[in-house]
Design an enzyme around this catalytic site. Structure first.
Site, mmCIF file in Angstrom:
data_model
loop_
_atom_site.group_PDB
_atom_site.id
_atom_site.type_symbol
_atom_site.label_atom_id
_atom_site.label_comp_id
_atom_site.label_asym_id
_atom_site.label_seq_id
_atom_site.Cartn_x
_atom_site.Cartn_y
_atom_site.Cartn_z
ATOM 1 N N HIS A 1 -15.912 28.092 30.973
ATOM 2 C CA HIS A 1 -15.909 29.343 31.735
ATOM 3 C C HIS A 1 -16.213 28.952 33.187
ATOM 4 C CE1 HIS A 1 -16.693 33.117 33.474
ATOM 5 N NE2 HIS A 1 -17.995 32.938 33.565
ATOM 6 N N GLU B 1 -14.547 42.913 30.464
ATOM 7 C CA GLU B 1 -15.723 43.640 30.945
ATOM 8 C C GLU B 1 -15.291 44.582 32.060
ATOM 9 O OE1 GLU B 1 -18.692 41.261 33.227
ATOM 10 O OE2 GLU B 1 -17.627 39.541 32.413
ATOM 11 N N CYS C 1 -18.337 37.705 30.057
ATOM 12 C CA CYS C 1 -17.208 36.749 30.113
ATOM 13 C C CYS C 1 -16.920 36.091 28.762
ATOM 14 C CB CYS C 1 -17.495 35.675 31.155
ATOM 15 S SG CYS C 1 -17.937 36.366 32.744
HETATM 16 N N1 CAA Z 1 -21.812 23.215 53.169
HETATM 17 C C1 CAA Z 1 -21.778 22.842 51.881
HETATM 18 N N2 CAA Z 1 -22.539 23.428 50.897
HETATM 19 C C2 CAA Z 1 -23.369 24.412 51.271
HETATM 20 C C3 CAA Z 1 -23.469 24.833 52.611
HETATM 21 C C4 CAA Z 1 -22.639 24.199 53.583
HETATM 22 N N3 CAA Z 1 -22.657 24.548 54.867
HETATM 23 N N4 CAA Z 1 -24.379 25.828 52.664
HETATM 24 C C5 CAA Z 1 -24.850 26.030 51.403
HETATM 25 N N5 CAA Z 1 -24.236 25.175 50.563
HETATM 26 C C6 CAA Z 1 -24.401 25.054 49.101
HETATM 27 C C7 CAA Z 1 -25.832 25.191 48.637
HETATM 28 O O1 CAA Z 1 -26.557 23.985 48.825
HETATM 29 C C8 CAA Z 1 -25.624 25.529 47.175
HETATM 30 O O2 CAA Z 1 -25.268 24.367 46.469
HETATM 31 P P1 CAA Z 1 -26.182 23.827 45.247
HETATM 32 O O3 CAA Z 1 -26.168 24.919 44.239
HETATM 33 O O4 CAA Z 1 -25.465 22.605 44.796
HETATM 34 O O5 CAA Z 1 -27.524 23.588 45.840
HETATM 35 C C9 CAA Z 1 -24.350 26.394 47.198
HETATM 36 O O6 CAA Z 1 -23.753 26.172 48.486
HETATM 37 C C10 CAA Z 1 -24.604 27.886 47.015
HETATM 38 O O7 CAA Z 1 -25.482 28.321 47.982
HETATM 39 P P2 CAA Z 1 -26.819 29.159 47.627
HETATM 40 O O8 CAA Z 1 -27.666 28.390 46.678
HETATM 41 O O9 CAA Z 1 -27.414 29.571 48.945
HETATM 42 O O10 CAA Z 1 -26.345 30.406 46.818
HETATM 43 P P3 CAA Z 1 -25.560 31.707 47.285
HETATM 44 O O11 CAA Z 1 -26.447 32.636 48.000
HETATM 45 O O12 CAA Z 1 -24.285 31.329 47.940
HETATM 46 O O13 CAA Z 1 -25.213 32.376 45.866
HETATM 47 C C11 CAA Z 1 -24.560 32.451 43.584
HETATM 48 C C12 CAA Z 1 -24.544 31.652 44.862
HETATM 49 C C13 CAA Z 1 -25.997 32.711 43.150
HETATM 50 C C14 CAA Z 1 -23.849 31.674 42.505
HETATM 51 C C15 CAA Z 1 -23.826 33.797 43.838
HETATM 52 O O14 CAA Z 1 -22.491 33.523 44.158
HETATM 53 C C16 CAA Z 1 -23.870 34.713 42.630
HETATM 54 O O15 CAA Z 1 -24.845 35.433 42.411
HETATM 55 N N6 CAA Z 1 -22.783 34.733 41.818
HETATM 56 C C17 CAA Z 1 -22.651 35.600 40.641
HETATM 57 C C18 CAA Z 1 -23.407 35.063 39.454
HETATM 58 C C19 CAA Z 1 -22.721 33.869 38.860
HETATM 59 O O16 CAA Z 1 -21.579 33.557 39.110
HETATM 60 N N7 CAA Z 1 -23.468 33.183 37.986
HETATM 61 C C20 CAA Z 1 -22.907 32.036 37.269
HETATM 62 C C21 CAA Z 1 -23.412 31.971 35.860
HETATM 63 S S1 CAA Z 1 -23.232 33.544 35.080
HETATM 64 C C22 CAA Z 1 -21.644 33.577 34.507
HETATM 65 O O17 CAA Z 1 -21.031 32.575 34.361
HETATM 66 C C23 CAA Z 1 -21.066 34.924 34.221
HETATM 67 C C24 CAA Z 1 -20.127 35.301 35.314
HETATM 68 O O18 CAA Z 1 -18.953 34.983 35.276
HETATM 69 C C25 CAA Z 1 -20.652 36.042 36.468
#
Ligand code: CAA
Length: 378
Positions: free
Chosen positions: A258, A101, A133
């Site tokens: 993945h 991609e 992906c």
């Molecule tokens: N200590 C430990 N854990 C902590 C923490 C701390 N101090 N603070 C937060 N966390 C945890 C949260 O509880 C959360 O865990 P859970 O999901 O188990 O509840 C985790 O850290 C992530 O925190 P947020 O929920 O606040 O999310 P974020 O704002 O960090 O965003 C994300 C995470 C949405 C995945 C972002 O990274 C993103 O948009 N990524 C791109 C999309 C993606 O990867 N999607 C996956 C499926 S799509 C796919 O597979 C295709 C691809 O390759 C992209």
């Protein structure tokens, strides 16, 4: 090989095409980019607790391309590594597909850059595959189905490359999940492993993650994409277990997924075991299998199409003859596929040492160097 060709031609001549042939992977190569950034440093920059990236997302390091390094360098590097340990004649390559991609052009396929550098031309079907992906898995399946169909000469092999560079906007929530890498597979005889003919698919049109033409960064609906991944894994596993039985799923020795970020795998698998109503012991086994194969991904980050095959390279490299692998691909948009494979190698796994060397020899960036590298990006 000659006997196989004679048998194949004779069976075609006689019109008996139900003759079952087993194909698989002959060689594997992985190329990582030159640079790496520790997620702890990024956490400092983001002013967040490093545990959020390390435990919350499961990431340790992000593989990053150097200033002049591109997806072509990664794809070619992986292909060269696969060819080097294969020792076969490149003239036998009759099929070249690159799943990516990180396309460089709307018309010219990335495979043309790979073919140009490797000097591949002639009787070769060469093209690029795109489905986020999922493109790498699609390329592998097409290569396998090309072998099974008999469309090429029986002695021809396929070269498949999954290559990507994953970057997000500065300070975006997904920035700690960035990564890059390429995996090349030579598909022909089952020397390293056999690939099972049957696979289990799921797709659903969705705008969860996309990159409009001309735009450098993707548009990400993070939560929607996470839910889609979980749903797709469940549907593929359900299709598999309905046909093969739950016992067969539980009997798989390695599970490769993945890996957009390692925690994603545990999230989806935890939901899966709950929906499949597995016992505590079965749940423990599945979670342990899933945890093992993301080891390298934690130090590489998301390499989009290549992420699954990095996880696969780890499982294949650390498994033993006769063991079976479950392989799950997910691509936003969304499409997913689950397939199985069986290990045939007897311990000859040159890519394991090579990846360990590459991981060790990368240039560790400081935050200042990372910021400087980003200055060249939009
Ligand atoms: N200590 C430990 N854990 C902590 C923490 C701390 N101090 N603070 C937060 N966390 C945890 C949260 O509880 C959360 O865990 P859970 O999901 O188990 O509840 C985790 O850290 C992530 O925190 P947020 O929920 O606040 O999310 P974020 O704002 O960090 O965003 C994300 C995470 C949405 C995945 C972002 O990274 C993103 O948009 N990524 C791109 C999309 C993606 O990867 N999607 C996956 C499926 S799509 C796919 O597979 C295709 C691809 O390759 C992209």
């Amino acid at each position: 090989m000659i006997l196989r060709s004679i048998l194949f031609i004779s069976f075609h001549f006689l019109g008996i095409i139900s003759f079952s042939m087993t194909f698989g992977i002959e060689s594997l190569g992985v190329q990582l980019p030159q640079a790496v950034l520790d997620v702890d440093l990024l956490a400092t920059l983001h002013k967040v607790d490093p545990e959020k990236f390390r435990i919350g997302l499961g990431c340790r390091q992000m593989a990053l391309c150097g200033e002049k390094e591109t997806v072509v360098d990664l794809a070619v590097g992986a292909a060269q590594k696969a060819l080097k340990t294969w020792k076969g004649d490149p003239k036998k390559i009759g099929f070249l597909a690159v799943g990516t991609e990180t396309s460089l052009d709307e018309a010219r396929p990335l495979s043309a850059w790979v073919a140009q550098t490797l000097g591949l031309s002639g009787n070769i079907r060469s093209y690029e595959v795109k489905h986020a992906c999922y493109g790498g898995m699609l390329a592998v399946r097409q290569a396998l189905e090309w072998k099974l169909s008999g469309a090429g000469h029986p002695e021809q092999v396929a070269l498949v490359v999954a290559a990507d560079v994953c970057m997000y906007p500065f300070l975006h929530a997904a920035e700690p999940t960035q990564g890059a890498g390429a995996v090349a597979l030579i598909i022909g005889d089952p020397l390293l492993c056999s690939l099972d003919q049957k696979s289990y698919c799921y797709s659903e049109p969705l705008f969860d993650f996309w990159r409009p033409t001309g735009q450098f960064y993707p548009i990400v609906q993070g939560k929607l994409s996470i839910d889609a991944y979980c749903r797709a894994l469940y549907q593929c596993a359900k299709n598999f277990t309905e046909e093969k039985g739950l016992e067969d799923f539980l009997a798989l020795d390695h599970l490769c997924f993945h890996v957009p970020f390692p925690k994603m795998v545990f999230r989806a698998v935890s939901l899966l075991v709950h929906r499949l109503k597995l016992t505590e012991q079965q749940t423990e086994k599945i979670l342990k299998d899933a945890a093992q194969a993301v080891f390298w991904n934690q130090d590489i980050g998301n390499a989009y199409t290549a992420s699954l095959w990095i996880s696969f390279a780890y499982a294949l490299g650390h498994g033993t003859q006769g063991q079976r692998l479950g392989i799950f691909s997910f691509g936003s948009g969304c499409g997913a596929e689950f397939m199985t494979a069986k290990i045939h190698h007897t311990g000859n796994t040159p890519w394991v040492r090579d990846i360990q060397e590459q991981l060790k020899n990368r240039q560790s960036l400081s935050i200042k160097e990372y910021e400087a590298l980003r200055k060249n990006l939009p």
